[in-house]
Design a protein around this motif. Sequence first.
Motif, PDB file in Angstrom:
ATOM      1  N   LEU A 103       5.413   7.914   1.821  1.00 14.98           N
ATOM      2  CA  LEU A 103       6.223   6.746   2.155  1.00 14.98           C
ATOM      3  C   LEU A 103       6.084   5.671   1.093  1.00 14.98           C
ATOM      4  O   LEU A 103       5.044   5.546   0.444  1.00 14.98           O
ATOM      5  CB  LEU A 103       5.793   6.175   3.513  1.00 14.98           C
ATOM      6  CG  LEU A 103       5.863   7.124   4.706  1.00 14.98           C
ATOM      7  CD1 LEU A 103       5.372   6.408   5.966  1.00 14.98           C
ATOM      8  CD2 LEU A 103       7.253   7.662   4.905  1.00 14.98           C
ATOM      9  N   GLN A 107       7.706   0.841   3.362  1.00 13.12           N
ATOM     10  CA  GLN A 107       7.744   1.618   4.594  1.00 13.12           C
ATOM     11  C   GLN A 107       6.379   1.642   5.277  1.00 13.12           C
ATOM     12  O   GLN A 107       6.281   1.472   6.488  1.00 13.12           O
ATOM     13  CB  GLN A 107       8.229   3.046   4.310  1.00 13.12           C
ATOM     14  CG  GLN A 107       9.687   3.116   3.950  1.00 13.12           C
ATOM     15  CD  GLN A 107      10.102   4.479   3.455  1.00 13.12           C
ATOM     16  OE1 GLN A 107       9.280   5.263   2.970  1.00 13.12           O
ATOM     17  NE2 GLN A 107      11.391   4.771   3.548  1.00 13.12           N
ATOM     18  N   ALA A 142      11.096   4.900   7.494  1.00 17.45           N
ATOM     19  CA  ALA A 142       9.680   5.267   7.573  1.00 17.45           C
ATOM     20  C   ALA A 142       9.429   6.198   8.755  1.00 17.45           C
ATOM     21  O   ALA A 142       8.720   7.196   8.630  1.00 17.45           O
ATOM     22  CB  ALA A 142       8.821   4.013   7.687  1.00 17.45           C
TER      23      ALA A 142
END
Length: 151
Positions: A103, A107, A142
Amino acid sequence: MDGRDEAIYRKHADELIRFATTLVGAASAEDVFSAAILKAMTSPSWQSVIEHRAYLFRAVLNEALGMKRSDRRRSLRETTAAPREVVEASHVSLEVADAMSPLSVRQRSVLYLAYWLDLTVDEIAGTLLLSRRSTERALTAARTQLEEQLR
């Protein structure tokens, strides 16, 4: 650092270190936190800041983003210069197994604030000085990526 700044530092330090740990990992969290605090509190605009907590969260986020950019650039330089077999061997890491590592920093930051600190979308947006829509997009992306990683 005057008494007022010291009180602000003490009030938010633990929370900001946890935030930095989520963004960059335990090994680099103290460095990111320290650099962010130093830059924020020595900035000419610091004296006019009203929302110190939000300003400091954003400073930590920006420092983490800068560190990630530097790491990517360094990795690219090393990959370009190193023989292929060395590069392939160096990519084997325990961190690859960590579901949150793919990520982006943004995020990870919104996930941390949403799930570890139980903040609402509006509170996250205020903490990171983002628009509500940008926060919603980052949180949705996310969650989607994290779900894919955990399958």
